[in-house]
Design a protein around this motif. Structure first.
Motif, PDB file in Angstrom:
ATOM      1  N   GLU A 129      -5.496 -45.226  40.519  1.00 47.36           N
ATOM      2  CA  GLU A 129      -5.747 -44.926  42.142  1.00 47.36           C
ATOM      3  C   GLU A 129      -6.585 -43.893  42.570  1.00 47.36           C
ATOM      4  O   GLU A 129      -6.898 -43.956  43.641  1.00 47.36           O
ATOM      5  N   TRP A 130      -7.116 -42.915  41.394  1.00 46.88           N
ATOM      6  CA  TRP A 130      -8.148 -42.285  42.028  1.00 46.88           C
ATOM      7  C   TRP A 130      -9.623 -42.796  42.104  1.00 46.88           C
ATOM      8  O   TRP A 130     -10.408 -42.329  42.598  1.00 46.88           O
ATOM      9  N   GLY A 131      -9.816 -44.011  41.507  1.00 46.77           N
ATOM     10  CA  GLY A 131     -10.944 -44.567  41.557  1.00 46.77           C
ATOM     11  C   GLY A 131     -12.086 -43.831  40.794  1.00 46.77           C
ATOM     12  O   GLY A 131     -11.905 -43.623  39.785  1.00 46.77           O
ATOM     13  N   THR A 132     -13.004 -43.903  41.403  1.00 44.12           N
ATOM     14  CA  THR A 132     -14.230 -42.870  40.713  1.00 44.12           C
ATOM     15  C   THR A 132     -14.298 -41.653  41.017  1.00 44.12           C
ATOM     16  O   THR A 132     -14.284 -41.117  42.306  1.00 44.12           O
ATOM     17  N   VAL A 133     -14.402 -40.751  40.131  1.00 49.19           N
ATOM     18  CA  VAL A 133     -14.336 -39.124  40.262  1.00 49.19           C
ATOM     19  C   VAL A 133     -15.825 -38.924  39.898  1.00 49.19           C
ATOM     20  O   VAL A 133     -16.338 -39.203  38.833  1.00 49.19           O
ATOM     21  N   THR A 134     -16.477 -38.143  40.527  1.00 52.47           N
ATOM     22  CA  THR A 134     -18.030 -37.865  40.430  1.00 52.47           C
ATOM     23  C   THR A 134     -18.211 -36.449  40.522  1.00 52.47           C
ATOM     24  O   THR A 134     -17.725 -35.775  41.413  1.00 52.47           O
ATOM     25  N   LEU A 135     -18.759 -35.912  39.418  1.00 52.58           N
ATOM     26  CA  LEU A 135     -18.948 -34.508  39.521  1.00 52.58           C
ATOM     27  C   LEU A 135     -20.754 -34.372  39.549  1.00 52.58           C
ATOM     28  O   LEU A 135     -21.653 -35.014  38.999  1.00 52.58           O
ATOM     29  N   ASP A 136     -21.258 -33.508  40.463  1.00 55.86           N
ATOM     30  CA  ASP A 136     -22.771 -33.315  40.785  1.00 55.86           C
ATOM     31  C   ASP A 136     -22.866 -31.961  40.659  1.00 55.86           C
ATOM     32  O   ASP A 136     -22.167 -31.141  41.098  1.00 55.86           O
ATOM     33  N   ARG A 137     -24.182 -31.641  40.076  1.00 55.91           N
ATOM     34  CA  ARG A 137     -24.501 -30.226  39.944  1.00 55.91           C
ATOM     35  C   ARG A 137     -23.668 -29.446  38.979  1.00 55.91           C
ATOM     36  O   ARG A 137     -23.725 -28.139  39.138  1.00 55.91           O
ATOM     37  N   LEU A 138     -23.256 -30.094  37.769  1.00 56.53           N
ATOM     38  CA  LEU A 138     -22.696 -29.322  36.894  1.00 56.53           C
ATOM     39  C   LEU A 138     -23.589 -28.677  35.834  1.00 56.53           C
ATOM     40  O   LEU A 138     -24.326 -29.188  35.326  1.00 56.53           O
ATOM     41  N   PRO A 139     -23.663 -27.460  35.824  1.00 55.06           N
ATOM     42  CA  PRO A 139     -24.769 -26.640  35.036  1.00 55.06           C
ATOM     43  C   PRO A 139     -24.379 -26.929  33.405  1.00 55.06           C
ATOM     44  O   PRO A 139     -23.307 -26.627  33.058  1.00 55.06           O
ATOM     45  N   PHE A 140     -25.556 -27.326  32.697  1.00 61.14           N
ATOM     46  CA  PHE A 140     -25.438 -27.363  31.369  1.00 61.14           C
ATOM     47  C   PHE A 140     -26.921 -27.219  30.682  1.00 61.14           C
ATOM     48  O   PHE A 140     -27.839 -28.009  31.040  1.00 61.14           O
ATOM     49  N   ALA A 141     -26.736 -26.080  29.968  1.00 58.26           N
ATOM     50  CA  ALA A 141     -28.098 -25.709  29.077  1.00 58.26           C
ATOM     51  C   ALA A 141     -29.425 -25.835  30.231  1.00 58.26           C
ATOM     52  O   ALA A 141     -30.208 -26.331  29.718  1.00 58.26           O
ATOM     53  N   GLY A 142     -29.247 -25.298  31.258  1.00 54.74           N
ATOM     54  CA  GLY A 142     -30.509 -25.298  32.085  1.00 54.74           C
ATOM     55  C   GLY A 142     -30.679 -26.451  32.902  1.00 54.74           C
ATOM     56  O   GLY A 142     -31.718 -26.426  33.879  1.00 54.74           O
ATOM     57  N   SER A 143     -29.848 -27.346  32.697  1.00 53.48           N
ATOM     58  CA  SER A 143     -29.904 -28.700  33.672  1.00 53.48           C
ATOM     59  C   SER A 143     -28.612 -28.735  34.308  1.00 53.48           C
ATOM     60  O   SER A 143     -27.545 -28.062  34.264  1.00 53.48           O
ATOM     61  N   LEU A 144     -28.912 -29.757  35.436  1.00 54.39           N
ATOM     62  CA  LEU A 144     -27.803 -30.034  36.387  1.00 54.39           C
ATOM     63  C   LEU A 144     -27.274 -31.419  36.136  1.00 54.39           C
ATOM     64  O   LEU A 144     -27.844 -32.544  36.223  1.00 54.39           O
ATOM     65  N   LEU A 145     -26.027 -31.694  35.569  1.00 56.26           N
ATOM     66  CA  LEU A 145     -25.548 -32.966  35.099  1.00 56.26           C
ATOM     67  C   LEU A 145     -24.947 -33.633  36.303  1.00 56.26           C
ATOM     68  O   LEU A 145     -24.200 -33.060  37.343  1.00 56.26           O
ATOM     69  N   ARG A 146     -24.749 -34.718  36.319  1.00 58.50           N
ATOM     70  CA  ARG A 146     -23.912 -35.839  36.923  1.00 58.50           C
ATOM     71  C   ARG A 146     -22.915 -36.627  36.307  1.00 58.50           C
ATOM     72  O   ARG A 146     -23.570 -37.551  35.334  1.00 58.50           O
ATOM     73  N   ILE A 147     -21.930 -36.569  36.435  1.00 62.54           N
ATOM     74  CA  ILE A 147     -20.776 -37.314  35.619  1.00 62.54           C
ATOM     75  C   ILE A 147     -20.017 -38.236  36.511  1.00 62.54           C
ATOM     76  O   ILE A 147     -19.249 -37.796  37.483  1.00 62.54           O
ATOM     77  N   ALA A 148     -19.860 -39.391  36.350  1.00 62.91           N
ATOM     78  CA  ALA A 148     -19.194 -40.260  37.042  1.00 62.91           C
ATOM     79  C   ALA A 148     -18.010 -41.112  36.121  1.00 62.91           C
ATOM     80  O   ALA A 148     -18.502 -41.486  35.105  1.00 62.91           O
ATOM     81  N   ALA A 149     -16.719 -40.834  36.514  1.00 64.58           N
ATOM     82  CA  ALA A 149     -15.674 -41.461  35.701  1.00 64.58           C
ATOM     83  C   ALA A 149     -14.924 -42.132  36.441  1.00 64.58           C
ATOM     84  O   ALA A 149     -14.310 -41.987  37.540  1.00 64.58           O
ATOM     85  N   SER A 150     -14.127 -43.252  35.673  1.00 65.13           N
ATOM     86  CA  SER A 150     -12.847 -44.021  36.397  1.00 65.13           C
ATOM     87  C   SER A 150     -12.463 -44.729  35.042  1.00 65.13           C
ATOM     88  O   SER A 150     -12.901 -45.153  34.334  1.00 65.13           O
ATOM     89  N   GLY A 151     -10.933 -44.469  35.357  1.00 63.53           N
ATOM     90  CA  GLY A 151      -9.940 -44.706  34.274  1.00 63.53           C
ATOM     91  C   GLY A 151     -10.332 -44.267  33.065  1.00 63.53           C
ATOM     92  O   GLY A 151     -10.311 -42.863  32.779  1.00 63.53           O
ATOM     93  N   THR A 152     -10.808 -44.865  31.910  1.00 61.05           N
ATOM     94  CA  THR A 152     -11.232 -44.271  30.530  1.00 61.05           C
ATOM     95  C   THR A 152     -12.651 -44.490  30.448  1.00 61.05           C
ATOM     96  O   THR A 152     -13.105 -44.393  29.148  1.00 61.05           O
ATOM     97  N   ASP A 153     -13.423 -44.907  31.537  1.00 63.14           N
ATOM     98  CA  ASP A 153     -15.132 -45.020  31.293  1.00 63.14           C
ATOM     99  C   ASP A 153     -15.520 -43.764  32.048  1.00 63.14           C
ATOM    100  O   ASP A 153     -15.109 -43.305  33.220  1.00 63.14           O
ATOM    101  N   ALA A 154     -16.654 -43.454  31.592  1.00 63.19           N
ATOM    102  CA  ALA A 154     -17.383 -42.313  32.130  1.00 63.19           C
ATOM    103  C   ALA A 154     -19.081 -42.659  31.667  1.00 63.19           C
ATOM    104  O   ALA A 154     -19.351 -43.282  30.721  1.00 63.19           O
ATOM    105  N   GLU A 155     -19.782 -41.936  32.802  1.00 63.39           N
ATOM    106  CA  GLU A 155     -21.466 -42.078  32.371  1.00 63.39           C
ATOM    107  C   GLU A 155     -21.747 -40.550  32.653  1.00 63.39           C
ATOM    108  O   GLU A 155     -21.166 -39.895  33.655  1.00 63.39           O
ATOM    109  N   VAL A 156     -22.731 -40.010  32.057  1.00 65.56           N
ATOM    110  CA  VAL A 156     -23.463 -38.738  32.255  1.00 65.56           C
ATOM    111  C   VAL A 156     -24.762 -38.918  32.260  1.00 65.56           C
ATOM    112  O   VAL A 156     -25.670 -39.487  31.483  1.00 65.56           O
ATOM    113  N   HIS A 157     -25.303 -38.286  33.582  1.00 65.36           N
ATOM    114  CA  HIS A 157     -26.766 -38.270  33.542  1.00 65.36           C
ATOM    115  C   HIS A 157     -27.446 -36.779  33.657  1.00 65.36           C
ATOM    116  O   HIS A 157     -26.658 -36.380  34.328  1.00 65.36           O
ATOM    117  N   GLY A 158     -28.666 -36.774  33.246  1.00 61.04           N
ATOM    118  CA  GLY A 158     -29.238 -35.357  33.224  1.00 61.04           C
ATOM    119  C   GLY A 158     -29.097 -34.624  32.168  1.00 61.04           C
ATOM    120  O   GLY A 158     -29.430 -33.272  32.103  1.00 61.04           O
TER     121      GLY A 158
END
Length: 703
Positions: A665-694
């Motif tokens: 029921e949460w649908g897609t959860v998105t994290l933007d601007r997550l700091p990681f080793a000098g970069s800012l990541l974007r994570i989009a996840a729903s259920g048991t699937d996820a994508e990482v950008h950056g």
């Protein structure tokens, strides 16, 4: 921040707390907060007032229109640090309606500003006599909280548009300045104005605190320069967390707003910021609360952890002092700044906590993985090693390998874990634990601390130390399983008492042990099954104590109530053991109940609420003296989101673990601007699937 309803925690020591009451309003910015009635007045004789650095600097602030209090229409929560009170002049005799609108716009921040606007909506001019009664008692926060603020004799001066109040010793003072050409007196300010038809009049009143004869300049966010405003853009700079679940989205937004208002800079160093424990009475540094909150907020802003660690390290115990329970290496429990802080527990600096010390080391290791600079971690390592020395010495009172507590004098806290009320630790029959007491969850924190120090030793080439620390952790895990497990009951004792008797109450504390990983898989399977039973799951979250226990009381502070941070830590623990059948399902169910509870509180999770079952009591019953907003309650949704994402970072190794098991029921959860080793990541996840950008190269994603 503006709070409606109860806004006061239970007292830390003897003495009943002064009730805040339903419908009252709290506005918070750092160490400044006001508590007032729905019409904006701060009435004398209770807990209301304007507070600055643990001192009530205004004890009376009452507005009168033609001798009568204006009638409240509505209160608007305009931001975390401001409110707008819509009022009207009482109708004239024989009339049902009023023609004078009264608007009070209040903002706090190192002082207070209030703009009063009178709008005449009538067809003819109106004569208005406006009075503002002002008084200051400079009472210490603890005295107000416990309802025995006798007040301090003050000296008041009226000079033109200014009012000046001061304590006889000049340690605290107050300057009130107003526009609109008021008449000032020792009792306050007054204006007499004629407002033409369909016109308005206003006055601006500024309150300046005075500390040790030095006037403090208020800092209101809307009056900041562009450079200063950039410093206050925290909400725009931290990780953005969005979801398609409307309720969760509201709760997350409120959490971020509240954490923003609870942030306090340590001294003059704005980079070293920590989160105060909660409003209204705990707007200060608390070791356990600030450490756990900054841990929960790691996905939002890892720098809060670093600031908290530096601040606590600067206050770390250096000597043995039974008056405030200071011991070399021990981490502070709480810091107080008021004029009577020496009467608060053991004084301005009180060290009577058993869990802040191991949590300090555990957080340092976690902060390193989430990207804390190597220079900061190395600078904090001596403090961490002093903590481990304290654990081995003062912390382990009898050399049995467990950390125990016993207060040094009768002024200290009888119980020194997170359930620090006098009756918070008991057995199944309800009998209290006799000190010294070894708490189950604290052994888990110590386990995490030894593993964290081992990881840091690995990172810095100290192989022998790493092996030694891991050996300590392994030994503690074995000792814990043997000493705390109740094989006939299928759960861990909440504690061992002074005779090493297992306090066999079924409580939420073992859920924290799941969070730290000290529990073996065999024991975890039985514990998870036990936590899922209805005597623990209220339907709105996990009870602190089973309703089958002798001390159970759903209206108590720690013996059957629901604490959101407690449930969140247990949810994170369940997700750590997600491979065990039933763990994920229980985590989802507890979270669903907690979110339903949050919606009944307007999207803000309070410190705690009563543990009555959801199938009989809808909405949940508030706890009458609960802190709201409260730091780790605000951090709880962030920890839950991280747990369901299965998100762990190891920035030094440039690896990211992402194993989502999100509720559908949460649908897609998105994290933007997550700091990681000098970069800012974007994570989009729903259920048991996820994508990482950056992700920077090279990096590894483990799923």
């Amino acid at each position: 921040m503006t709070v409606f309803g109860p806004a006061q925690p239970a007292p830390l020591n003897a003495g009943d707390p002064q009730p805040i009451g339903q419908g009252q309003v709290t506005i918070v910015e750092g160490t400044t907060f006001s508590i007032c009635a729905p019409n904006g007045d701060m009435d004398p004789g209770g807990a209301q007032g304007l507070f600055f650095r643990d001192t009530r600097i205004i004890s009376r602030w009452q507005l009168r229109i033609d001798g009568q209090p204006p009638q409240p229409l509505s209160v608007a929560d305009t931001d975390t640090f401001a409110s707008r009170f819509m009022l009207r002049r009482a109708p004239a005799a024989g009339h049902a309606d009023s023609t004078l609108l009264v608007v009070r716009q209040r903002v706090v921040g190192e002082g207070m500003r209030e703009v009063i606007t009178l709008t005449n909506v009538g067809r003819e001019a109106t004569l208005v006599h406006l009075e503002l009664a002002v008084d200051a008692d400079f009472a210490d926060l603890f005295a107000v909280k416990e309802g025995h603020a006798a007040g301090t004799a003050t000296h008041a001066q009226a000079s033109g548009v200014n009012l000046v109040f001061s304590r006889p010793d000049n340690s605290r003072g107050l300057l009130v300045h107003a526009t609109g050409e008021p008449v000032s007196s020792h009792n306050g300010l007054s204006w007499q104005v004629v407002i033409p038809a369909r016109d308005e009049w206003r006055t601006e009143i500024i309150v300046h605190p005075v500390v040790e004869s030095r006037r403090i300049e208020p800092r209101f966010r809307e009056h900041l320069s562009p450079e200063e405003a950039e410093e206050h853009s925290w909400r725009r700079q931290v990780t953005s967390i969005r979801t398609q679940h409307e309720g969760l989205g509201l709760v997350l937004r409120r959490s971020v707003r509240d954490l923003d208002a609870l942030r306090i800079a340590a001294g003059e160093d704005s980079a070293h910021t920590f989160v105060a424990a909660g409003a209204p009475w705990f707007m200060t540094l608390f070791g356990r609360d600030s450490l756990l909150t900054s841990w929960m907020a790691l996905p939002l802003d890892p720098s809060l952890a670093v600031g908290t660690l530096y601040t606590l390290a600067s206050l770390q115990g250096r000597q043995v002092d039974p008056c405030n329970e200071e011991e070399p290496g021990r981490i502070l429990h709480e810091l107080r700044l008021g004029p009577q802080s020496t009467s608060a527990l053991g004084g301005a600096h009180y060290y009577g906590t058993i869990d802040a010390s191991p949590l300090f080391v555990a957080l340092l290791g976690e902060a390193w993985k989430w990207g804390a600079a190597e220079s900061d971690v190395r600078a904090l390592l001596p403090a961490a090693d002093a903590v481990l020395a304290w654990i081995d010495g003062f912390g382990d009172r009898d050399g049995d390998g467990f950390i125990e507590y016993q207060r040094a004098t009768d002024r200290g806290l009888f119980n020194q874990g997170w359930k620090d009320s006098w009756d918070g630790v008991n057995d199944a029959a309800g009998q209290l634990a006799e000190p010294p007491v070894a708490l189950a969850e604290v052994q888990g924190y110590a386990y995490a601390a030894w593993l964290a120090r081992a990881d840091l030793a690995d990172a810095f080439g100290e192989q022998a130390l790493a092996e030694s620390c891991r050996a300590r952790a392994d030994k503690l895990r074995s000792l814990f399983a043997e000493a705390f497990w109740l094989p006939d009951d299928g759960y861990f004792a909440i504690a061992l008492d002074g005779r090493k008797r297992r306090m066999d109450a079924m409580s939420s504390n073992p859920g924290h042990c799941l969070w730290t990983g000290i529990v073996t898989d065999e024991h975890a399977a039985q514990l998870i099954a036990r936590l899922s039973e209805p005597d623990m799951d209220s339907g709105y979250g996990l009870r602190t104590l089973s309703d089958r226990m002798g001390a159970y009381n759903p209206m108590s502070y720690h013996n059957g109530s629901v604490w959101p941070h407690d449930t969140a830590l247990c949810v994170a623990g369940l997700m750590r053991y997600a491979h065990i059948p039933g763990a994920v399902e229980l985590a989802h169910r507890l979270t669903d109940g907690l979110l339903r509870a949050a919606m009944s509180f307007g999207g803000r999770l309070p410190e705690l609420f009563c543990g009555f079952p959801a199938d009989r009591f809808r909405p949940p019953v508030p706890y009458p003296t609960s802190c709201s907003p409260q730091a780790w309650a605000s951090g709880a949704p962030l920890l839950i989101v991280r747990a369901f994402l299965g998100l762990d970072l190891d920035v030094p190794k440039r690896s990211l673990v992402l194993r989502p098991r999100l509720p559908q029921e949460w649908g897609t959860v998105t994290l933007d601007r997550l700091p990681f080793a000098g970069s800012l990541l974007r994570i989009a996840a729903s259920g048991t699937d996820a994508e990482v950008h950056g992700l920077p190269e090279p990096s590894t994603v483990i799923n």
